[in-house]
Write a protein that holds these residues in place. Structure first.
Motif, PDB file in Angstrom:
ATOM      1  N   ARG A  63       0.841  -1.183   0.000  1.00  0.00           N
ATOM      2  CA  ARG A  63       0.000   0.000   0.000  1.00  0.00           C
ATOM      3  C   ARG A  63       0.874   1.229   0.000  1.00  0.00           C
ATOM      4  NH1 ARG A  63      -4.654   1.176   4.475  1.00  0.00           N
ATOM      5  NH2 ARG A  63      -4.761   3.384   4.174  1.00  0.00           N
ATOM      6  N   PRO A  64       0.890   2.123  -0.946  1.00  0.00           N
ATOM      7  CA  PRO A  64       0.168   1.997  -2.210  1.00  0.00           C
ATOM      8  C   PRO A  64       0.798   0.905  -3.080  1.00  0.00           C
ATOM      9  CG  PRO A  64       1.600   3.911  -2.248  1.00  0.00           C
ATOM     10  CD  PRO A  64       1.716   3.330  -0.882  1.00  0.00           C
ATOM     11  N   VAL A  65       0.017   0.293  -3.947  1.00  0.00           N
ATOM     12  CA  VAL A  65       0.527  -0.815  -4.750  1.00  0.00           C
ATOM     13  C   VAL A  65       1.426  -0.312  -5.876  1.00  0.00           C
ATOM     14  CG1 VAL A  65      -0.133  -2.810  -6.144  1.00  0.00           C
ATOM     15  CG2 VAL A  65      -1.514  -2.174  -4.172  1.00  0.00           C
ATOM     16  N   GLU A  66       1.007   0.777  -6.517  1.00  0.00           N
ATOM     17  CA  GLU A  66       1.775   1.338  -7.646  1.00  0.00           C
ATOM     18  C   GLU A  66       2.274   2.731  -7.269  1.00  0.00           C
ATOM     19  OE1 GLU A  66       2.049   0.261 -10.970  1.00  0.00           O
ATOM     20  OE2 GLU A  66       1.004  -1.669 -10.732  1.00  0.00           O
ATOM     21  N   ILE A  67       3.540   2.995  -7.569  1.00  0.00           N
ATOM     22  CA  ILE A  67       4.021   4.371  -7.386  1.00  0.00           C
ATOM     23  C   ILE A  67       4.812   4.799  -8.620  1.00  0.00           C
ATOM     24  CG2 ILE A  67       4.088   4.500  -4.857  1.00  0.00           C
ATOM     25  CD1 ILE A  67       7.076   3.773  -5.044  1.00  0.00           C
ATOM     26  N   ARG A  68       4.711   6.119  -8.951  1.00  0.00           N
ATOM     27  CA  ARG A  68       5.525   6.656 -10.054  1.00  0.00           C
ATOM     28  C   ARG A  68       6.820   7.227  -9.503  1.00  0.00           C
ATOM     29  NH1 ARG A  68       1.442  10.814 -11.483  1.00  0.00           N
ATOM     30  NH2 ARG A  68       0.894  10.206  -9.367  1.00  0.00           N
ATOM     31  N   ASP A  69       6.707   7.922  -8.376  1.00  0.00           N
ATOM     32  CA  ASP A  69       7.913   8.480  -7.768  1.00  0.00           C
ATOM     33  C   ASP A  69       7.745   8.508  -6.241  1.00  0.00           C
ATOM     34  OD1 ASP A  69       6.191  10.569  -7.203  1.00  0.00           O
ATOM     35  OD2 ASP A  69       6.813  11.710  -8.982  1.00  0.00           O
ATOM     36  N   ALA A  70       8.782   8.985  -5.567  1.00  0.00           N
ATOM     37  CA  ALA A  70       8.776   8.969  -4.102  1.00  0.00           C
ATOM     38  C   ALA A  70       7.649   9.816  -3.522  1.00  0.00           C
ATOM     39  CB  ALA A  70      10.130   9.436  -3.571  1.00  0.00           C
ATOM     40  N   ASP A  71       7.217  10.846  -4.255  1.00  0.00           N
ATOM     41  CA  ASP A  71       6.156  11.712  -3.727  1.00  0.00           C
ATOM     42  C   ASP A  71       4.841  10.956  -3.554  1.00  0.00           C
ATOM     43  OD1 ASP A  71       7.756  13.873  -3.436  1.00  0.00           O
ATOM     44  OD2 ASP A  71       7.285  14.746  -5.402  1.00  0.00           O
ATOM     45  N   ASP A  72       4.648   9.887  -4.377  1.00  0.00           N
ATOM     46  CA  ASP A  72       3.435   9.087  -4.202  1.00  0.00           C
ATOM     47  C   ASP A  72       3.388   8.456  -2.807  1.00  0.00           C
ATOM     48  OD1 ASP A  72       2.378   9.676  -6.608  1.00  0.00           O
ATOM     49  OD2 ASP A  72       3.025   7.830  -7.616  1.00  0.00           O
ATOM     50  N   LEU A  73       4.551   8.133  -2.256  1.00  0.00           N
ATOM     51  CA  LEU A  73       4.609   7.560  -0.902  1.00  0.00           C
ATOM     52  C   LEU A  73       4.199   8.604   0.125  1.00  0.00           C
ATOM     53  CD1 LEU A  73       7.969   5.603  -1.186  1.00  0.00           C
ATOM     54  CD2 LEU A  73       5.686   4.625  -1.016  1.00  0.00           C
ATOM     55  N   VAL A  74       4.585   9.852  -0.136  1.00  0.00           N
ATOM     56  CA  VAL A  74       4.226  10.932   0.785  1.00  0.00           C
ATOM     57  C   VAL A  74       2.721  11.169   0.734  1.00  0.00           C
ATOM     58  CG1 VAL A  74       4.574  13.379   1.309  1.00  0.00           C
ATOM     59  CG2 VAL A  74       6.497  11.977   0.524  1.00  0.00           C
ATOM     60  N   ARG A  75       2.194  11.086  -0.504  1.00  0.00           N
ATOM     61  CA  ARG A  75       0.756  11.340  -0.652  1.00  0.00           C
ATOM     62  C   ARG A  75      -0.109  10.230  -0.040  1.00  0.00           C
ATOM     63  NH1 ARG A  75       2.448  14.314  -5.256  1.00  0.00           N
ATOM     64  NH2 ARG A  75       2.837  12.430  -6.449  1.00  0.00           N
ATOM     65  N   ALA A  76       0.425   9.015  -0.046  1.00  0.00           N
ATOM     66  CA  ALA A  76      -0.342   7.905   0.571  1.00  0.00           C
ATOM     67  C   ALA A  76      -0.430   8.166   2.072  1.00  0.00           C
ATOM     68  CB  ALA A  76       0.359   6.578   0.317  1.00  0.00           C
ATOM     69  N   ASN A  77      -1.566   7.900   2.629  1.00  0.00           N
ATOM     70  CA  ASN A  77      -1.739   8.175   4.052  1.00  0.00           C
ATOM     71  C   ASN A  77      -0.850   7.280   4.907  1.00  0.00           C
ATOM     72  OD1 ASN A  77      -2.968   9.997   5.602  1.00  0.00           O
ATOM     73  ND2 ASN A  77      -5.016   9.092   5.513  1.00  0.00           N
ATOM     74  N   ARG A  78      -0.896   5.992   4.618  1.00  0.00           N
ATOM     75  CA  ARG A  78      -0.089   5.010   5.341  1.00  0.00           C
ATOM     76  C   ARG A  78       0.615   4.140   4.320  1.00  0.00           C
ATOM     77  NH1 ARG A  78      -1.936   4.151  10.733  1.00  0.00           N
ATOM     78  NH2 ARG A  78      -1.976   6.278  11.530  1.00  0.00           N
ATOM     79  N   ILE A  79       1.786   3.682   4.666  1.00  0.00           N
ATOM     80  CA  ILE A  79       2.518   2.776   3.776  1.00  0.00           C
ATOM     81  C   ILE A  79       2.530   1.386   4.406  1.00  0.00           C
ATOM     82  CG2 ILE A  79       4.753   2.302   2.708  1.00  0.00           C
ATOM     83  CD1 ILE A  79       5.325   5.314   3.032  1.00  0.00           C
ATOM     84  N   ARG A  80       2.312   0.369   3.572  1.00  0.00           N
ATOM     85  CA  ARG A  80       2.510  -1.001   4.034  1.00  0.00           C
ATOM     86  C   ARG A  80       3.426  -1.695   3.052  1.00  0.00           C
ATOM     87  NH1 ARG A  80       0.359  -3.144   8.095  1.00  0.00           N
ATOM     88  NH2 ARG A  80      -1.294  -2.034   9.192  1.00  0.00           N
ATOM     89  N   LEU A  81       4.455  -2.349   3.553  1.00  0.00           N
ATOM     90  CA  LEU A  81       5.347  -3.088   2.673  1.00  0.00           C
ATOM     91  C   LEU A  81       5.952  -4.259   3.424  1.00  0.00           C
ATOM     92  CD1 LEU A  81       8.088  -1.711   3.888  1.00  0.00           C
ATOM     93  CD2 LEU A  81       7.752  -0.050   2.091  1.00  0.00           C
ATOM     94  N   SER A  82       6.512  -5.198   2.655  1.00  0.00           N
ATOM     95  CA  SER A  82       7.181  -6.325   3.301  1.00  0.00           C
ATOM     96  C   SER A  82       8.469  -6.627   2.547  1.00  0.00           C
ATOM     97  CB  SER A  82       6.266  -7.553   3.311  1.00  0.00           C
ATOM     98  OG  SER A  82       5.890  -7.877   1.995  1.00  0.00           O
ATOM     99  N   VAL A  83       9.420  -7.241   3.240  1.00  0.00           N
ATOM    100  CA  VAL A  83      10.698  -7.579   2.625  1.00  0.00           C
ATOM    101  C   VAL A  83      10.444  -8.655   1.561  1.00  0.00           C
ATOM    102  CG1 VAL A  83      13.015  -8.465   3.061  1.00  0.00           C
ATOM    103  CG2 VAL A  83      11.867  -7.073   4.778  1.00  0.00           C
ATOM    104  N   THR A  84      11.062  -8.499   0.367  1.00  0.00           N
ATOM    105  CA  THR A  84      10.919  -9.557  -0.635  1.00  0.00           C
ATOM    106  C   THR A  84      11.724 -10.771  -0.165  1.00  0.00           C
ATOM    107  OG1 THR A  84      12.776  -8.611  -1.828  1.00  0.00           O
ATOM    108  CG2 THR A  84      10.587  -8.007  -2.605  1.00  0.00           C
ATOM    109  N   GLY A  85      11.152 -11.922  -0.299  1.00  0.00           N
ATOM    110  CA  GLY A  85      11.832 -13.148   0.163  1.00  0.00           C
ATOM    111  C   GLY A  85      11.514 -13.431   1.612  1.00  0.00           C
TER     112      GLY A  85
END
Lengths: 384, 214
Positions: A63-85
């Motif tokens: 979350r967000p699933v798709e981003i174009r640049d780092a600013d999309d992360l700022v615009r997302a309210n919350r970030i969810r991610l997990s380590v690959t592997g």
């Protein structure tokens, strides 16, 4: 939340190690999402060089699933991610923009997955910020588990004690049969469920004489043997209760007519006519039985009425010379079996009196009548 | 007194001296009837007099000074596998024994977070000189300091630290503790701890996310 923070009058400048102390799981991204620096705990978790790599090559974005640049992360309210592997440790996070052109700063946290993350990566206190509540959370989790385990033990012991107490409250201590409370409960349950059932009351003949001449130990022995005979004669789900000194009540489930009661009754009369031996001495008792049927609604009768009727039937058996079964149907018709006279009984002796001599029971007529079909003086039907 | 404390005393007495000794002690204290065959229950609060009666009887029947029994109780709480969960909870206090000493002030608060009814006396740690600590236990039932002394000695060993700890006596409670326990029977007790080498030997392994051996 508003991420477009106004630039401070004096920019807040921190070296990466200082940021690492405050946020051991920070990520510094440039505008195109390449990782420029990361906190010490993230290095410990990822375990391979990843500075300079793109964010999406190291983390799986949820979350967000798709981003174009780092600013999309700022615009997302919350970030969810997990380590690959594996073990795919998950994070939640929040991103803020840095001074123009310097990219984005993300702070990550394990959220409720903290226990798994600590276990999977062997983390310790020093891997968390001094202000982080993660350790308190782990402490609480562990304390909660310890307390729950203790409560569980207590509960287990209580449950066992409760079951035992309940069983004892419904059991006759001498014979292991049900007691009056068990009978009342079973009758109430059966009546409430609207099912038909048979109720057979049984009294031992000449029992007082056994007690008086051979002693209470002999009496207790007779009661135990009778209890065993009763259990062996009825079906295993029928209730047998001892409701008084030598009084027993049998609740026969699901009976709609007197057929099975006749069979069970005759079998009991026959078996109990055999003398019971105590220390080599014969204890001669026999049984008098009275039975009624509980009808399905709307003709059902209350427990007290049923027991009174069964008791009346029992006394008819006693008056007819003992060692008999009397059935009274819902219309008041009675039938007593076996209906042959009882030569062994003294007809002048009043029934139910305790002064009988100890002697062989009046077993003759029972044997004589065993194979013959019971005769009826009036029609008896189970259901009205 | 909270059931967890009473149960800990019971577990210690039965494990260290045998189940028969516990039976004798609870009978001597006149509690066998009240407690039933299981003894104390963990999640119940008992009158403090019950605890006092058990400790007095234990001291009399086992012919051991109360202070030394209580210190052994403290050691038992950290080192016995039956109460491993407690050792783990204590080790959450810090990565080193010195860290742990500094975290003692938080112990009653942390405990209350987990079991709100379990009230521990307030603890005050001061580092009077480098490696030299003074621990004050405020408004506690007499002897609590001896339990803490046992806990500290066993935990120092658990962390692998070389320390010397000594009970410095008790004074009537000053009432400085935040908890409203100005009961005339309560005292302030203090313990002095010298940490000579916080990493003298390896100590026992501790993983934050480990599973407590039940």
């Amino acid at each position: 939340m508003n991420r477009a923070l106004p630039p401070p009058a004096i920019p807040l400048a921190l070296e990466a190690p200082a940021v690492g102390v405050l946020m051991p799981m920070f990520l510094w991204l440039d505008g195109s999402c390449r990782i420029r620096a990361a906190g010490p705990t993230l290095h410990k978790i990822i375990r391979r060089p990843f500075i300079g790599a793109s964010l999406t090559s190291v983390f799986h974005l949820r979350r967000p699933v798709e981003i174009r640049d780092a600013d999309d992360l700022v615009r997302a309210n919350r970030i969810r991610l997990s380590v690959t592997g594996p073990p795919a440790t998950g994070f939640k996070g929040v991103a803020v923009p840095l001074a123009t052109g310097n990219g984005v700063l993300i702070n990550l946290s394990f959220g409720y997955g903290v226990h798994d993350a600590v276990r999977d990566h062997g983390l310790s206190d020093t891997d968390f910020a001094a202000t982080d509540l993660a350790i308190e959370l782990l402490y609480l989790l562990e304390a909660k588990n310890a307390v729950m385990a203790e409560l569980d033990r207590t509960n287990h012991a209580l449950r066992g004690a409760k079951q035992e107490a309940e069983a004892q409250a419904l059991t006759d201590a001498l014979t292991g049969l049900g007691n009056r409370r068990a009978l009342e409960r079973a009758m109430a349950l059966q009546t409430a469920s609207g099912r038909a059932f048979g109720l057979m009351q049984m009294d031992l003949d000449h029992f007082k004489a056994v007690n008086d001449t051979l002693g209470h130990a002999a009496g207790d022995h007779v009661l135990s043997v009778v209890a065993r005979v009763l259990r062996e004669t009825v079906r295993h789900h029928d209730l047998v209760a001892r409701v008084g000194g030598d009084e027993f009540v049998i609740l026969l489930h699901g009976l709609a007519d007197f057929g099975p009661i006749r069979r069970i009754g005759l079998s009991l009369l026959e078996r109990l006519a055999e003398p019971i031996f105590f220390e080599g001495q014969p204890c001669a008792v026999s049984a008098s039985l009275g039975a009624v049927l509980q009808c399905p609604p709307p003709h059902e009768r209350d427990a007290e009425t049923l027991l009174t009727e069964a008791d009346r039937a029992l006394y008819l058996s006693k008056n007819a010379g003992r060692s008999r079964l009397t059935m009274i149907d819902v219309k008041g018709h009675t039938e007593t079996i076996p209906d042959t006279p009882s030569p062994a009984e003294d007809p002048t002796e009043p029934p139910g009196q305790g002064a009988e001599p100890v002697r062989m029971p009046p077993s003759g007529p029972v044997r004589a009548n065993q194979t013959g079909a019971p005769t009826r003086d009036k029609p008896l039907t189970g259901t009205p | 007194m909270h059931g967890l404390i009473n149960k800990a005393i019971q577990a210690f007495l039965s494990d260290a001296f045998g189940a028969a000794a516990w039976d004798r002690i609870s009978r001597h204290a006149g509690l066998a009837q009240d407690l039933g065959c299981e003894g104390f229950e963990a999640m119940q609060t008992y009158d403090p007099h019950l605890t006092e009666a058990i400790l007095d009887s234990a001291s009399a029947l086992l012919d051991r000074p109360r202070a030394s029994l209580l210190e052994d109780l403290g050691t038992y709480l950290v080192s016995n596998p039956r109460v491993a969960a407690l050792r783990r909870l204590l080790r959450f206090g810090g990565v080193s024994f010195t860290d742990f000493l500094h975290s003692l002030d938080d112990l009653p608060g942390r405990t209350r977070l987990a079991v709100p009814e379990l009230l521990l006396p307030e603890l005050l740690t001061e580092e009077t000189a480098p490696g030299r600590f003074n621990l004050t236990i405020l408004s506690c039932p007499p002897g609590f300091g001896h339990v803490m002394l046992g806990v500290l000695r066993a935990l120092a060993d658990d962390y692998g630290a070389l320390t010397v700890a000594e009970h410095r006596g008790a004074t009537p409670a000053s009432g400085a503790g935040r908890t409203d326990r100005r009961n005339p029977g309560l005292v302030d007790e203090s313990i002095e701890i010298e940490v000579h080498d916080p990493a003298f030997h390896d100590g026992r392994q501790f993983d934050l996310a480990g599973v407590a051996e039940a």
